[in-house]
Design an enzyme around this catalytic site. Structure first.
Site, mmCIF file in Angstrom:
data_model
loop_
_atom_site.group_PDB
_atom_site.id
_atom_site.type_symbol
_atom_site.label_atom_id
_atom_site.label_comp_id
_atom_site.label_asym_id
_atom_site.label_seq_id
_atom_site.Cartn_x
_atom_site.Cartn_y
_atom_site.Cartn_z
ATOM 1 C CD GLN A 123 -2.394 -1.367 2.517
ATOM 2 O OE1 GLN A 123 -3.545 -0.692 2.941
ATOM 3 N NE2 GLN A 123 -2.113 -2.215 3.879
ATOM 4 C CG HIS A 141 -2.582 2.552 -1.355
ATOM 5 N ND1 HIS A 141 -2.770 1.987 -0.524
ATOM 6 C CD2 HIS A 141 -3.515 2.110 -2.159
ATOM 7 C CE1 HIS A 141 -4.027 2.167 -0.023
ATOM 8 N NE2 HIS A 141 -4.891 1.223 -0.954
ATOM 9 C CB CYS A 149 -2.298 8.908 -18.840
ATOM 10 S SG CYS A 149 -3.479 9.248 -19.689
ATOM 11 C CB CYS A 152 -4.186 5.178 -22.220
ATOM 12 S SG CYS A 152 -2.707 6.503 -21.453
ATOM 13 C CB CYS A 170 -1.300 10.658 -21.788
ATOM 14 S SG CYS A 170 -1.359 9.482 -22.199
ATOM 15 C CB CYS A 173 -4.070 8.490 -25.157
ATOM 16 S SG CYS A 173 -4.981 9.001 -23.381
ATOM 17 N N GLY A 210 2.950 -4.469 8.677
ATOM 18 C CA GLY A 210 2.572 -2.780 9.039
ATOM 19 C C GLY A 210 1.879 -1.853 8.221
ATOM 20 C CB THR A 211 -1.263 -2.405 6.952
ATOM 21 O OG1 THR A 211 -2.111 -2.137 6.619
ATOM 22 C CG2 THR A 211 -1.577 -3.922 7.417
ATOM 23 C CB ALA A 254 8.452 -4.309 8.773
#
Ligand code: APR
Length: 267
Positions: A123, A141, A149, A152, A170, A173, A210-211, A254
């Site tokens: 994440q 994330h 973009c 696309c 972009c 596109c 660690g979440t 961790a």
């Protein structure tokens, strides 16, 4: 499956829990890591929640960042280039710029190399897993070192782009470019979400590190894995929402636990 809820571990309890986790990983066929901000705390990047969390200290940001961006992308980029950004973003950005992988990041990369870990869903946007050499990496994330973009999905490296100006359209596109980092209110890019879900569906063991397991859809993948019978292992100095459904929940950081796990699996 034993449920070793270890809290406030002694060295002996730590090593015994590491041994238990190593045995589980050793007999699993597809181990997927799921890391959160706590994975990078020992690299100097603050978490979002908990005692020292950014949101705890600065307040949770608005949840409509993405719709604000789409409403007025030029204005959004102007505020960025004029450094009109919140204190907590400056704190996070400075910590990200200075951060280097710690022994836990390198341990995950080595676990992947030796076949004890098959993929890593993170994440985190800090690119430290990539820097530590993790190959099968899903950055759910986004990645702070890229632009993306929104039409696309094409991603380009930021290189030495410092937001002194808004990026052009972009090159593929002509669509609108934004930081690859997923904003609040922004859907996870479909390609990334599909890959993350496919990894979770293959997993017979999840190593959650660690979440706080609070932000969907990323955290929802953990319950999906549990529902399909995967063994859930948690490494976190604090209890989380995930703790009650873990097969092993190790109260450790961790940086202390992962090198020990690598040692246990390298014997
Ligand atoms: N080692 C392991 N875990 C740690 C450490 C450490 N050294 N230090 C703190 N932790 C744990 C905390 O106990 C907490 O459970 O890391 C977790 C961090 O939780 P959050 O700050 O909520 O981070 P995360 O779960 O990644 O949040 C998910 O929320 O704001 C969004 O986009 C942001 O990706 C983030 C998402």
């Amino acid at each position: 499956m034993t449920s070793a809820q270890t809290t406030g571990v002694s060295r002996d309890e730590l090593l015994s829990a590491i041994e238990e986790i190593a045995v589980i990983l050793g007999r699993s066929t597809y181990v997927v890591g799921m890391t959160g901000a706590g994975m990078s705390v020992e690299s100097g990047i603050p978490p979002f929640r908990g005692a020292d969390g950014l949101w705890t200290r600065h307040g949770t940001p608005r949840m409509d960042g993405y719709s604000q961006f789409k409403k007025d992308p030029t204005g959004w980029w102007d505020r960025r280039t004029n450094q009109e950004i919140d204190a907590h973003i400056i704190e996070l950005r400075d910590a990200l710029a200075a951060a280097e992988p710690h022994a836990g990041h390198y341990a995950l990369s080595e676990l992947e190399k030796q076949g004890s870990l098959q993929s890593l869903v993170t994440q985190n946007i800090d690119a430290l897993d990539e820097k530590a050499g993790v190959q099968n990496l899903i950055e759910i994330h986004g990645n702070r070192t890229k632009l993306r973009c929104i039409e696309c999905g094409d991603r380009v490296s930021l290189g030495d782009f410092v937001p002194l100006y808004a990026p052009g359209p972009c090159e593929k596109c002509g669509g609108l470019m934004k930081f690859d980092t997923v904003m609040f209110g922004e859907p996870i890019p479909a390609d990334v979400m599909a890959t993350a879900r496919a990894e979770i569906d293959r997993a017979d063991c999840i190593l959650a590190i660690g979440t706080s397991a609070t932000v969907r859809p990323a955290s929802g993948l953990l319950w999906i894995a549990a529902a399909s019978g995967a063994t859930i292992i948690e490494i976190n100095p604090a209890e989380t929402k995930l703790t009650p459904i873990c097969d092993v929940s190790l109260r450790a950081t961790a940086g202390e636990a992962l090198p020990l796990l690598l040692d246990a699996l390298s014997k």
